[in-house]
Every structure is written in structure tokens, then in C-alpha cells.
Design an enzyme around this catalytic site. Structure first.
Site: not given
Length: 489
Positions: A205-206, A275
Site C-alpha cells: 500500500n502507499r 486481502d
């Protein structure tokens, strides 16, 4: 674009080997209406609670929810939470669990307290021992993974840094997968991407990406530049950076970066969205999808997941409604003009969707038409069909045509899943409509040359392309009409 039905038929034939940290998720829901007299904290009046399979177990559930098979390798403690998780996993169709029990650690358990009224998390309580598995457990995890590898199409490492994916487990699994010619996807937790060296795809993620790259990753250009450096470090083929409402950016080692905006949705809970993204990517790539198709499916999956509460799973039907949302509309809702058309086009452009266009009289729908429309839809995210009005058809085809009036023809077209919007035009050519739609792809039958396609110059000048679809021999409205008339005589 891609053929959704063909891809999903392949997806349900795949097997994903998922290895990662398993945890028991509990959600406690209630109303908050007062502050505790004992301390300045809100009091939640509990109304219900739910428990579920979390962490990498939710990845496995998402794989199975998509119709694929998942061989799931993980560990639990010798406790009630571990027994609950093991039993629940064994009861999920499509999951083959290989769960190792570690008697010296507790099963990871997370309890989230959620305000029903505001749909917000108030507090989370964790029971865990976030330490690498000991040598004996490591050997058992590796043995289980290597035993399952020959039966798997792709490997997915879901790292929550709770102890399953030790450096040795990661190394042995990636090396074995590469030797067997199997792709490896990693949802990473460590900021040192070098430990995942040799994986095919990393999906940080970022925040994880910024920590690993030591950059702010504030723009797509920043992400692309930093990703190339990280890919050299990790020796991977590509990287997907998930950015919540900012969408997803895929950076391949070769070729240009691809960004897909997040789909508009009312966010209820972001728990487990990563997920879902990892699971969709794994199943789609195992089924033969290219980067573009896999990323667009993952974006659709994320939109479904965040619209649900708790650690949610996504089904193929839900993906279909997100990928082909207008296919589920009533036929009359897909016939547009004027301001309604402008609004729909603007919405699609804001979402970063590729708009395709084709046109015709479509007087008596036949297999040739169906092939044209199906293949046209496969080139784009949304397909607009320009339909000649009755007056226009008469000028082009002569008296006695059309056989069906324009509203009937529009409704039949709109009922097709491949068609997202039908727009009537009264002119002899659709050039003005093409200028309004500004399609990325202009599709016509292969009985035309590129230069004969009306609007090819307009579309290409705007950066679009012309696609010619092979004509299905032996099918035409004119021949059908003539045969009907001869039969009537």
C-alpha cells in the site's frame, strides 16, 4: 479491455498456494450515546459481535469466493482461537488448509469495537506474539508449502509480520516456485523488499511503499520512479501500489506504468481490502490475465470489499456487476440522449474508463451483429452503440426498411450484456455523435478499411484507435429480409 466471461471461466479452474499469517477477527458492534463516568472515554452499548477468519486467512477466503481453489499454509497456537480458526477454514468450500500448531505462542486475535451509528472503528484490542516462528515450525511450514507447490498454479505470500513468513520460509518458497516456473505474488509487510527477492509481483500500500522507498510517493510519477529502483532491489517483474481512494498504480519492469482510479463507492469498512486485492490479482494472473485486466479486476474487487463491513470476501457475480455495471440495468435505462448522455460520459471519464464506440442500423439482430458487439466490448471498459433512426435507415437502405422501428431496435441492443449505452442519431453518419462521445476505441466490421470508417481521423487525432472486427460470413440483415420476402411470395 478483456473478455470477462472467458477470464472468469479460467479463474475457477486455478489453484492458489497461499502462505501467510492467520488471525481471528472479531467485530463488536454497538451504539455510543454517553461518556463513561469513570474516565473520559465513550461507552459502547454492545448489540452484537461477529467473528471471522482474518489476516492471510481472509486472502484464502477471497480466493475461494472467486471460485478458485486455495491451498492455505499457516500456523496457530494451541488454544481456543486456533481451534476455531482451523475448524472454520476446513468448513470453507474451496480451501484446503495445512495449519501448523505452535504450542508456545497464542493465536493472533484482533477485536475491533465499531460504532454502528457512525460506522467507525473506536478501538482495537490485539492478542499476539509478533515473532518469527521457531526452527521446528519453520521446517513444517516449508515442507507443507513445497508439498503443495506442484498442485498450484501461482503462489501468494500474505505477510502480516506475525511470524509465519520468516526470511527462511520466504526464501525457500520463492526459490522453489521460480525453479518450478510458478509466479509469486507478495503482499509485503517488511520495509526491506530485498527479502522478497525473486518474487514476480509485490503489492504494497502507499504507506508500505513510502517506507520501503523512503519517498513521499506523492504522485504517479514519483511512484513509477521509486518503484523501478525497488524492483531492481527485489528482482521482481512488477509492483502494484494500492492507494485507497487514489486507486492503484502498476509499474512493470518493462513498459509504461498503468494507473486505475478507484471506483466510486460508499466506504463502510476498509478492513481486509488489501486481502481482496491480493486474491483477485493472484487468481486473475493464474488464469492468464495480463497486467491491465488483473489490475482492473482488483480495483473492482476493492470497491466491493470496502462497501461491506468486516473482513469481506468478493464473488464473481459481484465483480461482474462492478466490471459490467450497466449490463444489469433494464434495457430502457441503457438508452440515453442529451444531458443524460453527457452526464454518463462525464462519469465514465472521471472514473478513468476507456469508452468504445460502434454504430449501425441493427435492423434484425443476427450472429454477425452479436460478434461485432461482443468483440467491440472486449476492447474497452464501456461500449456506446450509435443507432440510426428510422428516417436515417430509410435514406440509407430504401423504402421498406427498417423492418423494426427505432425503439424496438434500441431495446433489443440495450438488452445485450456487451452494450452499455445505446444512442440514436438522425444523420446519415455518426460523425457528430463520435465527436460528442470522444471514444478511445472506434470499432467497425472488417468489411471496411480503416480509411472507410467514419470518424477514424477524429478518434486517432484524439489519441484513440480504430479496431476492425472480422465479419461473420453468411449473415446480413439485407439477406435475411430478402429470404423472408421470397418465402412470403
Amino acid at each position: 479491455m478483456f473478455d470477462f466471461d472467458a477470464l472468469t471461466r479460467a479463474m475457477v479452474q486455478t489453484t492458489v498456494l497461499c502462505i501467510g499469517d492467520l488471525m481471528l477477527d472479531e467485530f463488536v458492534y454497538g451504539e455510543v450515546s454517553r461518556i463513561s463516568p469513570e474516565a473520559p472515554t465513550p461507552v459502547i452499548a454492545v448489540q452484537r459481535s461477529e467473528t471471522g477468519i482474518g489476516g492471510a486467512g481472509n486472502v484464502a477466503r477471497n480466493v475461494a469466493g472467486l471460485g478458485a481453489r486455495c491451498i492455505f499454509v499457516s500456523m496457530v497456537g494451541a488454544d481456543e482461537a486456533g481451534a476455531t480458526l482451523t475448524a472454520r477454514l476446513a468448513a470453507v468450500p474451496g480451501i484446503e488448509p495445512a495449519i501448523i500448531t505452535d504450542s508456545v505462542r497464542p493465536t493472533t486475535r484482533k477485536v475491533r469495537y465499531v460504532s454502528d451509528h457512525f460506522s467507525t472503528h473506536m478501538l482495537r484490542a490485539d492478542w499476539e506474539r509478533a515473532a518469527p516462528a521457531n526452527e521446528s515450525i519453520e521446517r513444517q511450514l516449508i515442507a507443507a508449502a513445497l508439498e503443495a507447490l506442484p498442485r498450484s498454479d501461482i503462489v501468494l505470500l500474505s505477510d502480516y509480520a506475525k511470524g509465519v513468513l520468516t526470511a527462511r520460509v520466504i526464501r525457500d518458497v520463492i526459490d522453489a516456485a521460480r525453479a518450478a516456473g510458478k509466479r509469486v505474488i507478495v503482499d509485503p509487510k517488511s520495509a526491506n523488499f530485498a527479502i522478497y527477492r525473486g518474487a514476480t509481483l509485490l503489492t504494497p500500500n502507499r504507506k508500505e511503499f513510502a517506507e520501503a522507498s523512503r519517498t513521499r510517493a506523492a504522485s504517479e510519477a514519483d511512484i513509477a520512479a521509486a518503484a523501478h529502483e525497488l524492483m531492481l532491489l527485489a528482482d521482481c517483474e512488477a509492483m502494484v501500489v494500492t492507494q485507497g481512494e487514489g486507486g492503484m498504480t502498476l509499474v512493470p519492469r518493462e513498459g509504461s506504468a498503468l494507473h486505475v482510479p478507484a471506483q466510486p463507492v460508499r466506504v463502510r469498512d476498509v478492513s481486509g481490502a488489501g486481502d481482496t486485492v491480493a486474491a483477485v490479482l493472484a487468481v486473475a494472473l493464474a488464469a492468464g490475465a495480463d497486467w491491465d485486466a488483473a489490475l482492473r479486476l482488483a480495483t473492482a474487487g476493492a470497491a466491493v470489499a470496502v462497501g461491506k463491513t468486516g473482513t469481506a470476501t468478493v464473488t464473481l457475480d459481484e465483480l461482474r456487476r462492478r466490471v459490467l455495471p450497466h449490463a444489469s440495468l433494464a434495457a430502457e435505462e441503457k438508452i440515453a440522449a442529451g444531458a443524460e448522455l453527457d452526464a454518463m460520459l462525464a462519469e465514465w471519464r472521471r472514473a478513468g474508463l476507456r469508452i468504445g464506440f460502434t454504430n449501425g442500423c441493427f435492423d434484425i439482430l443476427h450472429p454477425g451483429h452479436v460478434r461485432l458487439l461482443t468483440e467491440a466490448r472486449a476492447t474497452c471498459d464501456r461500449l456506446v452503440v450509435g443507432l440510426n433512426t428510422d428516417a436515417s435507415v430509410r435514406r440509407l437502405k430504401g423504402e421498406g426498411r427498417p423492418v423494426q422501428h427505432e425503439r424496438a431496435r434500441a431495446e433489443v441492443l440495450a438488452a445485450l450484456e456487451a452494450v452499455d449505452l445505446v444512442v440514436l442519431f438522425a444523420e446519415d453518419t455518426p460523425i457528430e455523435l463520435i465527436r460528442k462521445v470522444r471514444p478511445s476505441v472506434l470499432v467497425k466490421g472488417g468489411d471496411y478499411s480503416r480509411e472507410q470508417v467514419v470518424g477514424h481521423d477524429v478518434v486517432e487525432a484524439d489519441g484513440g484507435r480504430v479496431v476492425l472486427v472480422d465479419v461473420l460470413a453468411g449473415h446480413s440483415t439485407t439477406s435475411l429480409v430478402e429470404r423472408a420476402r421470397e418465402g412470403g411470395a
